[in-house]
Design a protein around this motif. Structure first.
Motif, mmCIF file in Angstrom:
data_model
loop_
_atom_site.group_PDB
_atom_site.id
_atom_site.type_symbol
_atom_site.label_atom_id
_atom_site.label_comp_id
_atom_site.label_asym_id
_atom_site.label_seq_id
_atom_site.Cartn_x
_atom_site.Cartn_y
_atom_site.Cartn_z
ATOM 1 N N ARG A 92 -14.200 -4.325 4.729
ATOM 2 C CA ARG A 92 -13.521 -5.025 5.823
ATOM 3 C C ARG A 92 -14.240 -6.319 6.185
ATOM 4 O O ARG A 92 -13.610 -7.335 6.480
ATOM 5 C CB ARG A 92 -13.441 -4.115 7.044
ATOM 6 C CG ARG A 92 -12.516 -2.924 6.881
ATOM 7 C CD ARG A 92 -12.013 -2.432 8.236
ATOM 8 N NE ARG A 92 -13.109 -2.000 9.094
ATOM 9 C CZ ARG A 92 -13.308 -2.463 10.329
ATOM 10 N NH1 ARG A 92 -12.498 -3.382 10.835
ATOM 11 N NH2 ARG A 92 -14.312 -2.008 11.063
ATOM 12 N N MET A 95 -13.343 -8.918 3.621
ATOM 13 C CA MET A 95 -11.997 -9.437 3.809
ATOM 14 C C MET A 95 -11.935 -10.391 5.001
ATOM 15 O O MET A 95 -11.198 -11.382 4.967
ATOM 16 C CB MET A 95 -11.020 -8.283 4.002
ATOM 17 C CG MET A 95 -10.816 -7.412 2.776
ATOM 18 S SD MET A 95 -9.712 -6.031 3.100
ATOM 19 C CE MET A 95 -8.229 -6.892 3.608
ATOM 20 N N ASP A 98 -13.348 -14.129 3.794
ATOM 21 C CA ASP A 98 -12.875 -14.220 2.415
ATOM 22 C C ASP A 98 -13.426 -15.423 1.674
ATOM 23 O O ASP A 98 -13.281 -15.517 0.452
ATOM 24 C CB ASP A 98 -11.349 -14.240 2.381
ATOM 25 C CG ASP A 98 -10.760 -15.332 3.266
ATOM 26 O OD1 ASP A 98 -11.539 -15.997 3.969
ATOM 27 O OD2 ASP A 98 -9.532 -15.506 3.251
ATOM 28 N N ARG A 101 -16.198 -13.894 -0.484
ATOM 29 C CA ARG A 101 -15.613 -13.040 -1.527
ATOM 30 C C ARG A 101 -16.659 -12.092 -2.117
ATOM 31 O O ARG A 101 -16.836 -11.983 -3.331
ATOM 32 C CB ARG A 101 -14.981 -13.895 -2.619
ATOM 33 C CG ARG A 101 -14.028 -14.954 -2.099
ATOM 34 C CD ARG A 101 -13.364 -15.728 -3.195
ATOM 35 N NE ARG A 101 -12.371 -14.919 -3.893
ATOM 36 C CZ ARG A 101 -11.629 -15.379 -4.903
ATOM 37 N NH1 ARG A 101 -11.778 -16.624 -5.310
ATOM 38 N NH2 ARG A 101 -10.759 -14.596 -5.492
ATOM 39 N N GLN A 139 -8.328 -11.160 -5.885
ATOM 40 C CA GLN A 139 -8.430 -11.200 -4.428
ATOM 41 C C GLN A 139 -8.205 -9.800 -3.875
ATOM 42 O O GLN A 139 -7.311 -9.079 -4.337
ATOM 43 C CB GLN A 139 -7.404 -12.160 -3.826
ATOM 44 C CG GLN A 139 -7.512 -12.299 -2.313
ATOM 45 C CD GLN A 139 -6.478 -13.249 -1.743
ATOM 46 O OE1 GLN A 139 -5.495 -13.564 -2.407
ATOM 47 N NE2 GLN A 139 -6.686 -13.710 -0.524
ATOM 48 N N VAL A 140 -9.033 -9.419 -2.917
ATOM 49 C CA VAL A 140 -8.878 -8.121 -2.254
ATOM 50 C C VAL A 140 -7.780 -8.243 -1.210
ATOM 51 O O VAL A 140 -7.887 -9.032 -0.269
ATOM 52 C CB VAL A 140 -10.200 -7.671 -1.613
ATOM 53 C CG1 VAL A 140 -9.992 -6.380 -0.830
ATOM 54 C CG2 VAL A 140 -11.266 -7.475 -2.678
#
Length: 380
Positions: A92, A95, A98, A101, A139-140
């Motif tokens: 979390r 994210m 970001d 990353r 990308q998450v």
């Protein structure tokens, strides 16, 4: 003359990421504060606080307290909850920030031990690569209740384990090979013509000569045809082929290209730096040493028995030896580093619709262009 104001240069993102990574290592080494857990009502159900968005202020030690200590150095922060563990909190936090990353970079790393849960997490890399050295290509998009990352922008390919397929390939042409390949196709027409001439009694001597020539061509046609296909390889149909155990390079060449002969063909290569067993040749040309087969064979006969596999990439004509708990069935392109791509080999967990990381290989980046773009993928 008025002084010109000095404008500070913006901080380097990679330098900030390196600093955050070292801070994380320092906090993780200190361990937990071992605070006593306050008595009270039972802990909430998993993800209950996360769904409600409540800020936990109890006096007990939190399961993800080290992540919450680390987030003080990030620009964006998350709400602490009692129910989540460190891996979920770290996902979390990644994210929420970001730009760094962190989770995306960890996916491309290969730790010495891959955990059964949240296999994307990595503290170190067996290739001696730092977190900030990896350029992620994914990308998450979210986190599941099991702690798996939902990845977007993946390029994936299936690994074939059933058998060696018929690989289509193209070679260079030459006049001599073209003529010999055409002559090899004349064996049956010559033999049939000789039989017709002999049976119709048009010319028994001529029929016998044609029959003898046809038989000689029929016997030599396999070698002639193989030589006609023995030019330098120009293009190969892309396949990822998996083999349980350690296989010789000569056997792979035989299964893929048959009995073709020639100085340039067939030829498979060992990877110089693509797997844990890679050994580079000491010379002017970059290539993999044949010693890695002996090392992989030794590991297979020892503690790594039943966990050694071979991956064959026909597009780059390269072989990779690696260890895994289960046979991977999917290859995902996740990032780049050191002039090579990072490809995660995953097994499937169909009961929970997730992939599990088994190993990571460093392969040529252009292989990703032959892969298929896919939607969201859960890696846990």
């Amino acid at each position: 003359m008025a002084d010109t104001p000095v404008v500070a240069a913006p901080p380097d993102p990679l330098e900030r990421l390196e600093r955050l990574t070292r801070l994380k290592s320092a906090i993780w080494k200190r361990g937990s504060a071992a605070l006593p857990i306050a008595s009270g009502p039972p802990a909430p159900q998993p993800n209950q606080d996360l769904k409600r968005g409540n800020l936990v202020t109890s006096g007990g030690a939190l399961r993800a307290e080290r992540v919450y200590a680390l987030m003080g150095f990030f620009e964006n922060r998350i709400h602490p909850t009692e129910s989540e563990d460190e891996l979920l909190a770290l996902a979390r936090l990644s994210m929420a920030n970001d730009n760094d990353r962190i989770a995306e970079r960890m996916v491309s790393m290969l730790p010495s031990t891959i955990t059964q849960r949240a296999c994307w997490y990595a503290n170190e890399d067996v290739y001696d690569t730092h977190l900030w050295d990896i350029l992620p290509q994914i990308q998450v998009a979210g986190v599941t209740e099991n702690g798996a990352l939902v990845l977007d922008g993946c390029r994936a390919a299936a690994i074939r384990w059933k058998d060696f397929p018929k690989v289509v390939f193209g070679t260079t042409d030459s006049l001599r090979r073209s003529i010999l390949g055409f002559v090899a196709c004349l064996s049956w027409p010559t033999l049939i013509t000789g039989l017709v001439v002999f049976t119709t009694r048009t010319s028994r001597a001529g029929g016998i000569v044609l029959i003898v020539i046809g038989i000689l061509l029929l016997i030599s046609s396999p070698g002639l045809y193989a030589y006609s296909r023995s030019g330098r390889i120009l293009s190969v149909q892309p396949w990822l082929i998996g083999v349980k155990g350690v296989i010789k390079k000569e056997d792979v060449e035989k299964y893929i290209y048959g009995g073709a002969r020639g100085h340039h063909f067939p030829r498979m290569f060992f990877t110089p730096s693509g797997s844990q067993f890679s050994i580079a040749e000491q010379g002017t040309e970059r290539g993999g040493s044949f010693k890695q087969y002996e090392n992989a064979k030794f590991v297979e006969s020892g503690p790594g028995a039943g966990q050694m596999y071979t991956l064959i990439d026909t597009y780059s004509s390269t072989m990779y030896y690696f260890r895994a708990e289960r046979a991977p069935t999917v290859c995902i392109f996740t990032g780049r580093e050191g002039g090579l791509g990072r490809f995660v080999l995953c097994s499937e967990r169909c009961n929970i619709s997730e992939l599990h990381k088994e190993s990571v290989l460093r392969m040529p980046t252009e292989i990703s262009q032959k892969m298929v773009s896919c939607g969201w993928v859960a890696l846990g």
